[in-house]
Design a protein around this motif. Structure first.
Motif, PDB file in Angstrom:
ATOM      1  N   LEU A   1       0.822  -1.216   0.000  1.00 18.87           N
ATOM      2  CA  LEU A   1       0.000   0.000   0.000  1.00 18.87           C
ATOM      3  C   LEU A   1       0.852   1.260   0.000  1.00 18.87           C
ATOM      4  CD1 LEU A   1      -2.855  -1.152   2.388  1.00 18.87           C
ATOM      5  CD2 LEU A   1      -3.062  -0.588  -0.046  1.00 18.87           C
ATOM      6  N   ILE A   2       1.995   1.219   0.671  1.00 16.71           N
ATOM      7  CA  ILE A   2       2.907   2.361   0.569  1.00 16.71           C
ATOM      8  C   ILE A   2       3.427   2.457  -0.858  1.00 16.71           C
ATOM      9  CG2 ILE A   2       5.033   3.431   1.414  1.00 16.71           C
ATOM     10  CD1 ILE A   2       4.657   1.833   4.020  1.00 16.71           C
ATOM     11  N   GLY A   3       3.803   1.311  -1.430  1.00 14.11           N
ATOM     12  CA  GLY A   3       4.345   1.307  -2.783  1.00 14.11           C
ATOM     13  C   GLY A   3       3.388   1.856  -3.817  1.00 14.11           C
ATOM     14  N   CYS A   4       2.098   1.567  -3.673  1.00  8.92           N
ATOM     15  CA  CYS A   4       1.115   2.060  -4.647  1.00  8.92           C
ATOM     16  C   CYS A   4       0.450   3.348  -4.190  1.00  8.92           C
ATOM     17  CB  CYS A   4       0.083   0.987  -4.959  1.00  8.92           C
ATOM     18  SG  CYS A   4      -1.111   0.653  -3.636  1.00  8.92           S
ATOM     19  N   ALA A  20      -6.477   3.147   2.282  1.00 12.32           N
ATOM     20  CA  ALA A  20      -6.435   1.711   2.589  1.00 12.32           C
ATOM     21  C   ALA A  20      -5.341   1.410   3.602  1.00 12.32           C
ATOM     22  CB  ALA A  20      -6.211   0.901   1.307  1.00 12.32           C
ATOM     23  N   PHE A  21      -4.225   2.163   3.554  1.00  7.59           N
ATOM     24  CA  PHE A  21      -3.136   1.966   4.508  1.00  7.59           C
ATOM     25  C   PHE A  21      -3.595   2.270   5.929  1.00  7.59           C
ATOM     26  CE2 PHE A  21       0.568   3.550   6.903  1.00  7.59           C
ATOM     27  CZ  PHE A  21       1.439   2.482   6.761  1.00  7.59           C
ATOM     28  N   ALA A  22      -4.377   3.325   6.106  1.00  7.80           N
ATOM     29  CA  ALA A  22      -4.868   3.665   7.445  1.00  7.80           C
ATOM     30  C   ALA A  22      -5.690   2.522   8.017  1.00  7.80           C
ATOM     31  CB  ALA A  22      -5.707   4.946   7.386  1.00  7.80           C
ATOM     32  N   PHE A  23      -6.567   1.944   7.219  1.00  8.92           N
ATOM     33  CA  PHE A  23      -7.356   0.800   7.669  1.00  8.92           C
ATOM     34  C   PHE A  23      -6.451  -0.378   7.971  1.00  8.92           C
ATOM     35  CE2 PHE A  23      -9.425  -3.232   6.673  1.00  8.92           C
ATOM     36  CZ  PHE A  23     -10.537  -3.191   7.504  1.00  8.92           C
ATOM     37  N   CYS A  28       7.849  -6.057  -2.014  1.00 13.39           N
ATOM     38  CA  CYS A  28       6.502  -5.493  -2.130  1.00 13.39           C
ATOM     39  C   CYS A  28       6.526  -4.014  -2.521  1.00 13.39           C
ATOM     40  CB  CYS A  28       5.743  -5.678  -0.818  1.00 13.39           C
ATOM     41  SG  CYS A  28       5.393  -7.401  -0.404  1.00 13.39           S
ATOM     42  N   PHE A  29       7.455  -3.233  -1.951  1.00 18.15           N
ATOM     43  CA  PHE A  29       7.586  -1.834  -2.373  1.00 18.15           C
ATOM     44  C   PHE A  29       7.783  -1.743  -3.882  1.00 18.15           C
ATOM     45  CE2 PHE A  29       9.897  -1.052   1.910  1.00 18.15           C
ATOM     46  CZ  PHE A  29       8.717  -0.727   2.560  1.00 18.15           C
ATOM     47  N   LEU A  30       8.705  -2.551  -4.381  1.00 20.47           N
ATOM     48  CA  LEU A  30       9.077  -2.492  -5.789  1.00 20.47           C
ATOM     49  C   LEU A  30       7.965  -3.003  -6.680  1.00 20.47           C
ATOM     50  CD1 LEU A  30      12.758  -3.766  -5.449  1.00 20.47           C
ATOM     51  CD2 LEU A  30      12.009  -1.404  -5.810  1.00 20.47           C
ATOM     52  N   ALA A  31       7.331  -4.099  -6.286  1.00 22.56           N
ATOM     53  CA  ALA A  31       6.239  -4.656  -7.086  1.00 22.56           C
ATOM     54  C   ALA A  31       5.083  -3.675  -7.177  1.00 22.56           C
ATOM     55  CB  ALA A  31       5.769  -5.975  -6.484  1.00 22.56           C
ATOM     56  N   ALA A  32       4.761  -3.016  -6.075  1.00 23.55           N
ATOM     57  CA  ALA A  32       3.579  -2.162  -6.021  1.00 23.55           C
ATOM     58  C   ALA A  32       3.758  -0.851  -6.773  1.00 23.55           C
ATOM     59  CB  ALA A  32       3.205  -1.878  -4.572  1.00 23.55           C
ATOM     60  N   SER A  79       0.239 -12.892  -4.404  1.00 24.46           N
ATOM     61  CA  SER A  79      -1.187 -13.234  -4.393  1.00 24.46           C
ATOM     62  C   SER A  79      -1.934 -12.438  -3.333  1.00 24.46           C
ATOM     63  CB  SER A  79      -1.368 -14.729  -4.148  1.00 24.46           C
ATOM     64  OG  SER A  79      -0.746 -15.496  -5.153  1.00 24.46           O
ATOM     65  N   GLN A  80      -1.349 -12.319  -2.132  1.00 20.05           N
ATOM     66  CA  GLN A  80      -2.011 -11.581  -1.064  1.00 20.05           C
ATOM     67  C   GLN A  80      -2.073 -10.080  -1.342  1.00 20.05           C
ATOM     68  OE1 GLN A  80      -3.611 -13.154   1.478  1.00 20.05           O
ATOM     69  NE2 GLN A  80      -3.023 -15.001   0.367  1.00 20.05           N
ATOM     70  N   CYS A  81      -1.114  -9.578  -2.113  1.00 17.41           N
ATOM     71  CA  CYS A  81      -1.075  -8.144  -2.423  1.00 17.41           C
ATOM     72  C   CYS A  81      -1.929  -7.771  -3.631  1.00 17.41           C
ATOM     73  CB  CYS A  81       0.372  -7.700  -2.676  1.00 17.41           C
ATOM     74  SG  CYS A  81       1.436  -7.743  -1.231  1.00 17.41           S
ATOM     75  N   LEU A  82      -2.313  -8.755  -4.437  1.00 17.97           N
ATOM     76  CA  LEU A  82      -2.993  -8.470  -5.706  1.00 17.97           C
ATOM     77  C   LEU A  82      -4.233  -7.592  -5.569  1.00 17.97           C
ATOM     78  CD1 LEU A  82      -3.480 -10.824  -8.706  1.00 17.97           C
ATOM     79  CD2 LEU A  82      -5.425  -9.535  -7.832  1.00 17.97           C
ATOM     80  N   PRO A  83      -5.119  -7.803  -4.600  1.00  8.34           N
ATOM     81  CA  PRO A  83      -6.286  -6.925  -4.516  1.00  8.34           C
ATOM     82  C   PRO A  83      -5.939  -5.453  -4.314  1.00  8.34           C
ATOM     83  CG  PRO A  83      -6.615  -8.872  -3.163  1.00  8.34           C
ATOM     84  CD  PRO A  83      -5.165  -8.865  -3.575  1.00  8.34           C
ATOM     85  N   TYR A  84      -4.742  -5.195  -3.793  1.00 10.91           N
ATOM     86  CA  TYR A  84      -4.344  -3.832  -3.448  1.00 10.91           C
ATOM     87  C   TYR A  84      -3.541  -3.150  -4.564  1.00 10.91           C
ATOM     88  CZ  TYR A  84      -5.734  -5.792   0.982  1.00 10.91           C
ATOM     89  OH  TYR A  84      -6.458  -6.407   1.971  1.00 10.91           O
ATOM     90  N   ILE A  85      -2.884  -3.938  -5.422  1.00 15.19           N
ATOM     91  CA  ILE A  85      -2.033  -3.341  -6.457  1.00 15.19           C
ATOM     92  C   ILE A  85      -2.507  -3.668  -7.869  1.00 15.19           C
ATOM     93  CG2 ILE A  85      -0.054  -3.393  -4.903  1.00 15.19           C
ATOM     94  CD1 ILE A  85       1.110  -5.690  -6.541  1.00 15.19           C
ATOM     95  N   GLY A  86      -3.489  -4.544  -8.022  1.00 11.52           N
ATOM     96  CA  GLY A  86      -4.035  -4.846  -9.334  1.00 11.52           C
ATOM     97  C   GLY A  86      -3.291  -5.953 -10.072  1.00 11.52           C
TER      98      GLY A  86
END
Length: 248
Positions: free
Chosen positions: A59-62, A67-70, A190-194, A224-231
């Motif tokens: 979420l920081i990466g994207c 969403a990060f606050a939640f 995750c930073f880089l992927a997002a 897989s776990q990050c996909l809903p957040y980064i597309g």
């Protein structure tokens, strides 16, 4: 209608707090909750702590501030410590720059205050200013291998950038307490992927993850776990980098 699994997971991470989207956009709320909080978390599952660290970093990466606050609140409810969350945010500075990271420090602090957590948090630094380059390079060697030995002294006209990478990126951040080498390489991935557009670096860090024990299957689970957040596009790019790193 929310699935039973989605309802149970929402109860766990939201603590009974309602979401405005359930009233204003009920169809969207149902789609995203059933997908992210049932289907995704039960496919290639990860331990709660690992999942939340990965999602926080993504979420920081994207730049997903709301969403990060939640997610900070959800992570705290699931046992992730404030120090661990803070370390994710601090390390993001090396990969996104302070301009993009600073808002997330402020968001995290606001959520900590709401949870009754006193600031400042405990100090986690382990290096002194005059030994941060050598300690950082030692960390690079530990993670990437002996080929990184002497890295801070190489580079010709851009040798100062290599020195900064050793002293600042790895010396100032990776040597801190609160997260392990495996945690730190995973959140860097995750930073880089997002954020996208960093595929050569993403491949390199995928290989570093595998070298220190975060194997291919683990990284597939993280994506897989990050996909809903980064597309899908950035997730598919990340999976391609994982495959490339795994094949040498």
């Amino acid at each position: 209608m929310l699935t039973e699994n989605a309802q149970q997971y929402l109860g766990k991470i939201a603590g009974g707090e309602g979401c405005p989207l359930a009233q204003t956009d009920p169809e969207f709320y149902q789609i995203i909750c059933n997908f992210a909080f049932d289907e995704v978390i039960n496919e290639h599952p990860l331990p709660d702590r690992t999942r939340h660290l990965a999602i926080l970093a993504a979420l920081i990466g994207c730049q997903g501030g709301e969403a990060f606050a939640f997610e900070v609140s959800a992570a705290l409810r699931c046992g992730v410590t404030a120090v661990e969350i803070r370390e994710v945010v601090y390390q993001s500075v090396a990969y996104l720059g302070v301009g993009r990271a600073l808002p997330f420090i402020n968001i995290a602090n606001k959520q900590f205050a709401a949870a009754g957590i006193s600031l400042p948090l405990q100090e986690c630094g382990t290096v002194e200013y005059n030994n941060r380059v050598s300690d950082g390079e030692n960390t690079q060697v530990r993670i990437f291998g002996d080929g990184m030995r002497g890295f801070s002294q190489r580079g010709g006209q851009t040798q100062h950038i290599n020195r900064w990478l050793s002293g600042n990126c790895f010396g100032d951040y990776y040597t801190r307490k609160g997260l392990s080498d495996g945690d730190r390489e995973m959140i860097t991935f995750c930073f880089l992927a997002a954020q996208g557009g960093c595929e050569p670096h993403l491949t390199s860090h995928a290989a570093a993850n595998m070298r220190i024990g975060n194997d291919k299957r683990f990284l597939i689970s993280v994506v897989s776990q990050c996909l809903p957040y980064i597309g899908y596009p950035r997730s598919l790019n990340a999976l391609a980098c994982v495959e490339k790193a795994a094949n040498g």
